[in-house]
Write a protein that holds these residues in place. Structure first.
Motif, PDB file in Angstrom:
ATOM      1  N   ILE A  38      -3.916   1.289  -2.354  1.00 53.64           N
ATOM      2  CA  ILE A  38      -2.629   1.293  -1.648  1.00 53.64           C
ATOM      3  C   ILE A  38      -1.847   2.563  -1.988  1.00 53.64           C
ATOM      4  CG2 ILE A  38      -0.386   0.135  -1.518  1.00 53.64           C
ATOM      5  CD1 ILE A  38      -1.799  -2.509  -1.692  1.00 53.64           C
ATOM      6  N   PHE A  59      -5.445   1.548 -13.203  1.00 48.99           N
ATOM      7  CA  PHE A  59      -4.841   0.944 -12.017  1.00 48.99           C
ATOM      8  C   PHE A  59      -5.746  -0.178 -11.527  1.00 48.99           C
ATOM      9  CE2 PHE A  59      -2.357   4.737 -11.618  1.00 48.99           C
ATOM     10  CZ  PHE A  59      -1.289   4.385 -10.811  1.00 48.99           C
ATOM     11  N   PRO A  60      -5.174  -1.319 -11.130  1.00 50.77           N
ATOM     12  CA  PRO A  60      -6.016  -2.293 -10.452  1.00 50.77           C
ATOM     13  C   PRO A  60      -6.467  -1.665  -9.127  1.00 50.77           C
ATOM     14  CG  PRO A  60      -3.793  -3.139 -10.779  1.00 50.77           C
ATOM     15  CD  PRO A  60      -3.778  -1.720 -11.211  1.00 50.77           C
ATOM     16  N   TYR A  61      -7.718  -1.938  -8.696  1.00 52.68           N
ATOM     17  CA  TYR A  61      -8.249  -1.145  -7.594  1.00 52.68           C
ATOM     18  C   TYR A  61      -7.485  -1.309  -6.276  1.00 52.68           C
ATOM     19  CZ  TYR A  61     -10.858  -5.410  -6.567  1.00 52.68           C
ATOM     20  OH  TYR A  61     -11.195  -6.696  -6.287  1.00 52.68           O
ATOM     21  N   VAL A  62      -6.981  -2.516  -6.004  1.00 54.69           N
ATOM     22  CA  VAL A  62      -6.226  -2.697  -4.747  1.00 54.69           C
ATOM     23  C   VAL A  62      -4.982  -1.806  -4.771  1.00 54.69           C
ATOM     24  CG1 VAL A  62      -4.946  -4.309  -3.304  1.00 54.69           C
ATOM     25  CG2 VAL A  62      -6.986  -5.076  -4.470  1.00 54.69           C
ATOM     26  N   LEU A  63      -4.340  -1.763  -5.930  1.00 46.81           N
ATOM     27  CA  LEU A  63      -3.112  -0.978  -6.060  1.00 46.81           C
ATOM     28  C   LEU A  63      -3.401   0.511  -5.913  1.00 46.81           C
ATOM     29  CD1 LEU A  63      -0.104  -1.443  -6.686  1.00 46.81           C
ATOM     30  CD2 LEU A  63      -0.605  -0.787  -9.013  1.00 46.81           C
TER      31      LEU A  63
END
Lengths: 306, 316
Positions: free
Chosen positions: A157, A150-154
């Motif tokens: 969220i 997972f991209p960390y921002v996602l």
């Protein structure tokens, strides 16, 4: 320190000598590091900014000119430089300087705690995966690989989506996304260290696995963890502010930099300082931790700079 | 190389399963009864019971997961509670806007990053190098949401050169020039951090390459500096940069949410955040699933591209 243990492992050396050697070793490592760090102007600048911001955050009740939530509707949206309000006031007439100082308290605390939580679990998992290997390693590293898919921002969220928006949940979310980072660093170092003679010697002396992990491996991976953590505090502060900016972290009326920036955006035409100042604060903190972290890395491993 | 590619493709299975498990868990980890969340606080007991029966919420969790996964695979992504529309077409539509923003940003970031990194490396320790590295440090540390506001203030509000928000001006939907004008500020905002990372990577990779023997040979042959750099060094120096660029595509895809928020860009990130605030779980799950899956596939493409560029990787 348990005396029996010390005697058991210190058979070769009398106890007193073991102690002095240990002290010498610690001094031997950190003194040149600090000396090299002191020579790095940017690192000193970063450390200076951090000291000022942490100092203001800790002393907020003393140094803050007003209560951060004190509403004064007669003095709304005053620009910086207004008498009595050095950095102006916001849409409810609250003093911006006071809110920045108190906001720093929230943002810095969230950043530091998030790093500590991530570091604790990451180091622990990395130690176990690297030291025991086998099934432990496979399971831990695969879970970490999936987390990193997972991209960390996602990921942050997604975690907030599950637990609901709020400052504490945002902090938990960003600490979880930090765990893989530490686990990987520690596992990598432990994999190479566990084959070294001093660890083999501990096995031969009959030290328990936990003792080897926490007393002998941990101190040796500590320097890379410290560098990573220093760089990370800035990112965590930025991430937490970003979540608050999106409305997923701290909620108004909390004085927090991300919330202030987000609220200020509505008044960008009449009072741009409301969004510019908190953003500047976030930028300075991230920059400061980066300068210090880079300096620490170079000071701990001077060859790297080459 | 074939074995590497097969291994890499097989690795997709656990990763995608992990992604779906995480996305599925979002609603079930959330405090409260999913049926109540879906129907809202005013739902009657019978309606709740009926929905639980319909959605299989009374069944064991793993059966619910496989039912959900089956629906996802057959294109049934559920209905948005708030917008009362099918989730899949909705998220695909908004994803387009995010993809346009991300791709433009990555192109800008790559061009700026590679040029400044190359200049820095060829003029190591010069003022140009120091300036470039200072700017990249600043770009690295600038919060996306703040940079966006700064650009909005300067180019939108003060100079009035560019539109401050949205994807199109009212009435000119579909107009390409209008889209480009609206795209400039958000894509520059999003590109800054990635450009900084790419510049640093290019610089260090370039520095490593120009110390190699074949570059010395090229110099000894009397080739000009520009031929050496652009014909011989850059090609090899860019191999590790490709990975960084690929990773940045993934990060920007998710990080775009912050730029979307600042510029009211109608992307999937904005949809996701509004979904979370409205507790619209099918919408949130759908948008997270779409972004995460595309991130996984971007990473796959990057890894495969990397092997094509540097076949040694496959044998490590």
């Amino acid at each position: 320190m348990e005396p029996e243990r010390e005697q058991a492992t210190g058979k070769v050396l009398p106890r007193g000598r073991a102690w002095s050697e240990r002290e010498e070793k610690t001094e031997g490592m950190w003194c040149p590091v600090l000396r090299r760090l002191w020579k790095d102007k940017f690192a000193v600048l970063g450390a200076g900014i951090i000291v000022v911001i942490i100092g203001l955050a800790v002393l907020a009740p003393v140094v803050s000119p007003y209560d951060p939530n004190q509403v004064d509707l007669l003095n709304r949206l005053k620009p910086p430089g207004t008498e009595g309000h050095l950095l102006g006031t916001d849409q409810l007439g609250r003093d911006v300087l006071s809110r920045l100082i108190w906001g720093g308290r929230v943002s810095v605390a969230v950043g530091v705690f998030a790093v500590l939580i991530a570091m604790f679990f990451g180091v622990f998992l990395g130690l176990i995966a690297g030291y025991f290997g086998g099934a432990f390693d496979i399971v831990i590293m695969r879970v970490i690989d999936v987390l990193m898919a997972f991209p960390y921002v996602l990921l942050a969220i997604a975690i907030i989506a599950a637990f609901g928006p709020g400052l504490v949940n945002a902090m938990i979310a960003i600490s979880i996304i930090g765990i893989p980072y530490y686990a990987r660093i520690v596992r990598g170092s432990v994999l190479s260290l566990r084959e070294k003679e001093f660890i083999q010697a501990q096995h031969a002396l009959g030290s328990s696995n936990w003792r080897i992990m926490f007393r002998h491996l941990l101190p040796n991976v500590f320097s890379s963890v410290i560098v990573a953590a220093t760089l990370d505090v800035g990112w965590m502060i930025m991430a937490a502010a970003g979540m608050s900016f999106l409305g997923l972290g701290a909620q108004p009326p909390t004085a927090e930099w991300g919330v202030m920036l987000s609220n200020g955006r509505q008044f960008i035409r009449v009072a741009p300082h409301l969004s510019l100042l908190p953003g500047l604060a976030i930028f300075l903190v991230v920059l400061a931790f980066n300068l210090l972290g880079d300096g620490l890395r170079d000071a701990l491993d001077p060859h790297l700079k080459e | 190389m074939f074995r590497y590619i097969v291994k890499r493709l097989l690795w997709l299975i656990p990763v995608l399963l992990g992604v779906t498990v995480l996305v599925f868990s979002i609603m079930h980890l959330s405090p409260g009864d999913p049926a109540k969340i879906l129907l809202g606080p005013k739902a009657t007991q019978e309606a709740l019971e009926q929905l639980r029966e319909e959605l299989g919420l009374n069944r064991p969790l793993y059966i619910q997961y496989f039912t959900w996964l089956g629906n996802i695979l057959t294109g049934d992504w559920g209905r948005s509670l708030q917008l009362k529309r099918e989730v899949l077409p909705l998220v695909l539509d908004r994803f387009k806007a995010t993809a346009i923003l991300t791709m433009t940003s990555i192109i800008i970031a790559t061009v700026i990053g590679v040029i400044s990194g190359t200049v820095s490396a060829t003029k190591q320790y010069s003022w140009l190098d120091r300036l470039g590295m200072l700017i990249s440090l600043v770009g690295f540390c600038l919060p996306v949401f703040w940079l966006g506001i700064l650009l909005q203030l300067f180019f939108g509000l003060k100079l009035e050169w560019l539109p401050m928000t949205g994807m199109y001006s009212p009435g000119s939907e579909g107009n390409f020039t209008d889209l480009l004008l609206h795209l400039i500020l958000p894509s520059l905002t999003l590109a800054a951090g990635a450009a900084a990372v790419i510049a640093r990577m290019t610089r260090s990779s370039m520095l490593e390459v120009i110390r190699k023997d074949y570059i010395r040979t090229a110099k000894a042959k009397g080739l000009s500096q520009s031929v050496i750099i652009y014909r011989h060094a850059l090609k090899n120096a860019l191999i590790p940069v490709v990975t960084v660029v690929g990773m940045q595509v993934g990060f920007l895809l998710a990080g775009a949410v912050l730029a979307e928020m600042v510029f009211s860009w109608p992307g999937i990130g904005l949809l996701m955040v509004n979904g979370i605030l409205a507790r619209d779980f099918p919408l949130v799950q759908g948008s997270i699933l779409l972004v995460a899956t595309s991130y996984v596939f971007v990473n796959l493409l990057v890894d495969l591209l990397y092997v094509l560029l540097d076949p040694q990787i496959a044998y490590d």
